[in-house]
Structures are given as structure tokens and as C-alpha cells.
Scaffold this active site. Sequence first.
Site, mmCIF file in Angstrom:
data_model
loop_
_atom_site.group_PDB
_atom_site.id
_atom_site.type_symbol
_atom_site.label_atom_id
_atom_site.label_comp_id
_atom_site.label_asym_id
_atom_site.label_seq_id
_atom_site.Cartn_x
_atom_site.Cartn_y
_atom_site.Cartn_z
ATOM 1 N N ASP A 1 0.864 -1.174 0.000
ATOM 2 C CA ASP A 1 0.000 0.000 0.000
ATOM 3 C C ASP A 1 0.906 1.231 0.000
ATOM 4 O OD1 ASP A 1 -2.345 1.537 0.232
ATOM 5 O OD2 ASP A 1 -2.121 1.626 2.403
ATOM 6 N N ASP B 1 -1.268 -1.160 6.165
ATOM 7 C CA ASP B 1 -1.501 -0.733 7.550
ATOM 8 C C ASP B 1 -2.931 -0.284 7.823
ATOM 9 O OD1 ASP B 1 -1.527 1.632 6.118
ATOM 10 O OD2 ASP B 1 -0.503 2.781 7.681
ATOM 11 N N ASN C 1 18.807 -46.034 1.529
ATOM 12 C CA ASN C 1 18.658 -47.162 2.443
ATOM 13 C C ASN C 1 17.624 -48.168 1.963
ATOM 14 O OD1 ASN C 1 20.608 -46.241 4.204
ATOM 15 N ND2 ASN C 1 19.144 -45.224 5.573
ATOM 16 N N ASN D 1 17.105 -44.419 13.058
ATOM 17 C CA ASN D 1 16.318 -43.266 12.608
ATOM 18 C C ASN D 1 16.246 -42.197 13.683
ATOM 19 O OD1 ASN D 1 14.606 -42.218 10.441
ATOM 20 N ND2 ASN D 1 12.934 -42.411 11.914
ATOM 21 N N ASP E 1 17.921 -38.453 13.409
ATOM 22 C CA ASP E 1 17.053 -37.277 13.510
ATOM 23 C C ASP E 1 17.516 -36.350 14.627
ATOM 24 O OD1 ASP E 1 15.400 -37.788 11.382
ATOM 25 O OD2 ASP E 1 13.924 -38.893 12.543
#
Length: 891
Positions: free
Chosen positions: A366, A634, A702, A727, A731
Amino acid sequence: MLKLPFRSLGVLATSLPINPGTNGARSAAAQGLIELARLDRQRVLARLGIDGEGLDPAQVQARLEEFGPNLIAPERKRNLLLELGLRLITNPINILLSVLAVVSWLGDDAVGAVIMLAMVGMAVFLSHFQESRTGRAIARLRSLVSNTASVWRRDADDSGVLPARKLEVPIEQLVPGDLVHLSAGDMIPADLRLIAAKDLFVNQSTLTGESLPMEKFANVDLEATAPLEARNLCFMGSNVVSGSASGVLVATGARTCFGAIAGSLTGRRPPTSFDKGVQRFAWLMLRLMAVMVPLVFVLNGLVKGAWLEAFMFAVAVAVGLTPEMLPMIVTINLAKGAMAMAKKDVIVKRLNAIQNFGAIDVLCTDKTGTLTQDKVILERHVDIDGQDDAGVLEYAWLNSHYQTGLKNLLDIAVLEAADADTCQRLQGEYTLVDEVPFDFARRRMSVIVRNRAGRHFLIAKGAVAEMLGICSALHHAQRGNTPMTADAASRARDVARDLNDDGFRVIALGMREVDLRSAWSVADETDLVLMGFIAFLDPPKESVAEAIRALAGNGVAVKILTGDNDIITRNVCRQVDFEVERCLVGPEVEAMDDAQLTRATRETQVFARLSPQQKVRVIEALHRDGHVVGFLGDGINDGPALRAADVGISVDSAVDIAKEAADIILLDKNLMVLEEGLIEGRKVFGNILKYIKMTASSNFGNMFSVLGASVLLPFLPMAPVQILLNNLLYDFSQTAVASDEVDVEYLSRPRQWDMASITRFVLCIGPVSSIFDYVTFAILWFGFKANGPEHAALFQTGWFVESLLSQTLIVHVIRTGRLPFVHSRASLPLAMTGLAICLLGIWLPYSPLAAQFGFTALPGAFWPCLALILVLYMGLAQLVKAALMRRFGLL
């Protein structure tokens, strides 16, 4: 008077659709309002099926039943459990994790099941919490509408309909066709067509974003091309600054322009670029699992004959393929980004918005209050030849300072333009004698002042046309006063017009010396000398030009979407060196279908005179063209656009509704924080993408290894519990990826989800890891004789360690486009976490926990072989990565 049935209101009573859909519906609604603006009073009343005396109770009841109460965005409360359930089943990762959690629970893996269910619950709760902010935005809007309105209505008794009388009616009971009375301070209760007006000025900032009031008339308006520009239409949410009027309601409730804004803030927010990317990645993994998991199950069942064992192994493989830590990794990255941005005075209200901030390639903004200061200032004070003249400012200051009425924004701007010494001098030299107050018929005001010598001067300021009408001479700095001839008046008008064309609001200034008398009146405002003009502007913020250049340097195009007129907007663009090749205005946008508008957005930099829904249409057109769009606004009228964009950005000085609808709020007025936000967003996305690429490519490789091992080996290549542990440890090692740095070249342009690039990376890097898995198999089978069920533990332990270390260390290759360890190093937390997991993996076969997980001690000769495998694997992965970068560019 012809009485028409109330259903003849047609499209007029449905001014704007509750949920604006097709361009045709929007165009029909706008055209209906414009048609009303072009009709005279009698034809307006006839079109609406009323006689101009007020509705009777039967008419009111019938219209209430058809159009409903005059309320915006009525609340639709949904059962909380139903809402949470819908959020669960509409997200593929949530579905996948929930199913695997149930299977894991049935398979006696309660810990894994609880972890996965906790992640699902966290994701669902956060999503619900973010959407609940909508209710607060709607409540803010409702607070802007008054509770009652003055309405002319007729009562009825046994004898029939009685004469109309003025009543105070609760606003929710108003209906199309009601006649309302307006006076100074009133809120406009619904969209209406004026049928009488006296000196009426209305503030429409809630819809247009412009703070200066607009003068309204009841006359026919043949020039209006858009409803909000019509001089005889008023809209719900605006307010009467001065004057009085009567009008007939043409749309109520959610069908008003204001209601359309509220309606666009309700309901579920459309998915952003980030949301769509996560969804696409989730479906990619689901498709991979749909192929791999059944295949692993069948092969192991056929080869080994133990179907229950094969099933549990397949479940473990499914868990291994699932990026179950993705929600947590994403949240950690986004939270870190939010904290980093908070240090730069940027408040993040919705975490996903951080990535979208970095991904945007188009920033729509704007004008008023975002690019400009939303503050009227006196920019120029010129003589009648257009040259700067300090004397003109002094006369303007005397007029504004000595008027005793309420000082408006222009008076305040004049008073602030003069320096302290000038103010003190003028106050000491002149005293107020009298004044002729402002009125809307004359559109000017005058003060009479006396100087120390006892001379009296009448100083007037007002609209250019009205001031020229009372001036008989002009003042030249060099030649003094000259007569106001037709040519001279024309040249003066040209000076004012040039200022108008540059986007200024122009006021003329005149004065003359007068004799002392006891009273002064409008009749004394004659034979003035035109001294010059004062020109006002809402100036751009100091940081705008630099911010636009910085955004362009970072690959972000800027487009301006404003409700203001195109002349003022172009002037602001010139001041900030923003090149405008093409400008479209609201009526032109309204006439385009979606395809035409999409094409137009490619070459248009400024969209002016837009309604709130037209801003949304422009953003949707950019979305259709493949852009990730941010919107900076705004005002109340920016609420729909803030919600429609991928990331809504507002400022701390914005109205509450805009801040509620926004995702990110800038506390610093310096717009350069936009560039810092972009960079931080790209860092966050870069680190999230690192985890996705590392996890997906490792898991993909894998699975190739598992498939081959399932066919070749007489035992499981890795026990189900070992797969789950592998796993989990991997992770955990990636939880520190949020702390990692991102290559500078990666941050140089917007980054978006590119599933083709991710898939390509996975298909190329994944098999590389599988190659070295098979090398490990061969070493274990032939070198260490782990070639029978009795040696399964040795084989499984060896592959567990190799798999864990290889996918943990390969992070250093995948995390950067440069040469790892030499030209780019991982952050200390990421490096230390990875090292800790590697050491833990090496220790486990010799630990007290070995038997519990089915491990056995590895022979010493295995470790040199493993070191060589890891070095070769990282080297080949680097070569493949470099080849991909040469062929397809930066990954």
C-alpha cells in the site's frame, strides 16, 4: 409515486457478494452502485421501490427476512473436536504419523508411538491456534460500527399506515430501503445513496486508506467509474466529519463494502507457498512408501517365510522412510528465525510466515502509511509564478495560527512548517482582531490581524477556484501587484494545476489591507490580492528508496497497490526513484477477466484507485502466475489483501485490524528491516531444505539397500528395533541444523519449494549411499564371514554403524554448495551434535545396551574398512553434487 415490490432491489441490495467469486459478480455489483449514483432522487427511490417517506413495519419485516440483519461477518461457531479432526485428516503427514503410531503401538513400540502422536497433536493445535486469530480481527471491525442510527419509519395501527417519524433504530435492524439521517460524528450504518446533503464531508479511510475527508453531494454523479469514487454514495464503516445529510440504504450487513472486507477475513486461510511445499513433499514420501513398504514386506515374507517378522520389519521400514521429525525440525528452524527477527524489531505472529518471507519474489505494498509517513506536511509555498516564497508561508502561518476553530490537518502542517524564530517574530508583530470562519459554501476562511504600526490586514486561504473568484489582483515578487486579467488568472490556474499534477493538494492564499471597523463579514472578502499557493503532500519515508533498491537487489519486484489516485501515487514513485512503466486504475482492473489481469500484472508496477477486493484480485493474479507474494499494508482496507498474500506484513502504527490480519509486524519505521527479514527467511528455508534433502536421499538409498538385502540375505539386514534406533539417533543429530549458516550465494535470490529439484537430488544422491551400503554388505559377508543366520547380529551391527555414520557425516557435503570443510564449515552445534551421535554409534556395540538392541562387538579390522568407505562415499557424493550444480545450477 409508483410503488415497486421490495424484490426489485436486485443486485443493488447485494452490493458486494458475501464471498466475492467471479469477476462477473463483482462487476455487476459495482455497476449496480454506479447506476444508482447516476440516477436523480426520484428515479433512485423508484428503483428501490420506496416512496421516500419511510418503510412501514410490513416492509421492514419482509426485507429483514430476505436480507437478514445488518451485521458484518456473523459468527459461525464450529465444534472444537470437529475442527481439530478436520485439521488432522486434511494433512497427509498427520495421517501418516497417526497410522504409524497405531501400528507401532500394536507392535510394542510404545515410545515411538507416543512421540509420533505428540508431534501430530502439536501440529494440529498450532494450526488451530493460528486460525483462531481471525475472530479477534472480526471483533475489531464490529467495534467500528455504531449501535443505532436515525431512521425515518412509519408505524401502523388498525386504521392503516401512519405518517413517518424519525426513530433511533438498532443498527442490526436496518434494511435496504430505509431512509437514514446523518450528522457530524455519525458512523455510516450501511451502504447508502444520498438524497439530500449540506456541507457533507465523510472520512472513508477505512475503505480507501486516505486520511483526508471527501466532500459528498446528493447530486447526480455522471463521472464516477468506481463506487468508492462516487460523490453521492456513502459506505458502512466511514464517518461524517461535518455537515448533514439524508440517504437511502442500498446494501446492509455482509453485502456492504465493509462487510466484504470482514467476510474476507473469515474462514480458513488459503494455503501459502510453504504449506503447499510441505504437502507436496509429504505426498512424494507417501508415494515412495506405497511402493517400497509392500515390496519389502512381500520379498522378506517370500524369501524367509516368517510373515510376522516381515510385517514388523516393513513397519520399521515405513517409520524409517517417514520424516517424522520434520514438524519438529521445521518448528525449531522457524522459532530460531523468529527470535533472530525479534532482535531486529520484527515480530513474527505466524511461524510459517518466516519461510514465506524469504520465498517472496513480489512484494505488493500500500502507499499511505507504509511507503509514506501518513502525515500531511507543507511541502511547497510558492508565489503566483511558481517560485518559492517565504512570505507566502508567513501569511499562511498567520491565518492558521490565529483562527479560533478546530485546526485541521492542513493547519497543523502549516504551523509545523515554520521555524521557531519565524513563529516567535510573527506572534510578536501581529495580533488577532477578528475572523470570518470557514464554511463549506465559501470553502475558505479569513482572519483579520493588526501589526505593530496599527495597520489591519485580512488574510484568506481556501480552494483555488473560490479564491480566484474574490481576487482582483496578483502579487509578483519582482513587479508588485498587477490586475487579475483573464490571462493572468489562467496562468495562476496553470501553476496550481501543475502542482496538482505532481500529486500536491493545493490551497490558494490572498490578502488585502482593510480599514478598522467594529465587525467583519463575508462581504469583506473581496478585492483581495492573490499572494500564491501552499502545496501539501504525504511524503515518503526516508528509508523507502533504499529499501526498494535493496529488495530489487535480492530478486524481489515491488508493486504498489493503493486506493489513492494515480497522480499522487506516481509523484511518490518519482520521489523514491521507483520506475513506473505502466499504471492501472481500479475501473480498468474491474473490467478485466482473471486471465487478462494475470497478463497485466507482468508489466504493471502501480495499481491505483483500488477497492479492497481489487487488491485481493491482483494478489490472486500474481499467484496464478507462479509468484510468491507478500503484502505490506496498515489500514482496515488492507485486511483482505494481508490475508490473501503468502505473507502479510504490517507496521506497528497500523490499525488493529491490519495487525490482526498480518503475519509479521515491523516495529521499526525503517523499511530496511524488510531486507533483513528476507535474508532471515531464506536462511530458515535453506536449513529446512537441508534436512529434507539429507533425510530423503539417505532414506531413499537405504531402501534400495533393504530391497537388495531382503532378496540376497537369509536373515533381516537390520532388526526392526535397530532401524527405529538408527532413525531416532540420526534425527536427533539434525536438530542442530537450525544453527547452521547458509551460503551467501544461496541467499541472493528468493527460494521456493522446487519438488523437481528435490526429487532430482534424492534420485542422484540416494543411490550413491546405496552403493556403499552394498560395499559394506560385501565386506561383512565375504570379509568377516557374516553369511548365515547365526552371524546375523554381526552383519546387522556392522550395517547399523555404517548407515548411522554415513548419513550423519554426509550432512557436511549436502549442507553447502561449496567444498565442505575447506570453503564451508558446519556450525559448531551441528558439528558437535553429529560428532556425538557418531561416537554413540561406535560405542553402542560395546556398551551394556548392546544385547538389548541385538548388537555384537565389531572386530577391529572393520573400522579401517569403514573409514575408507566413509571417505569414498563423501568424495563420490561431492562429485555427484558438483555435477548436478553444473547441470542445473545452485541446488
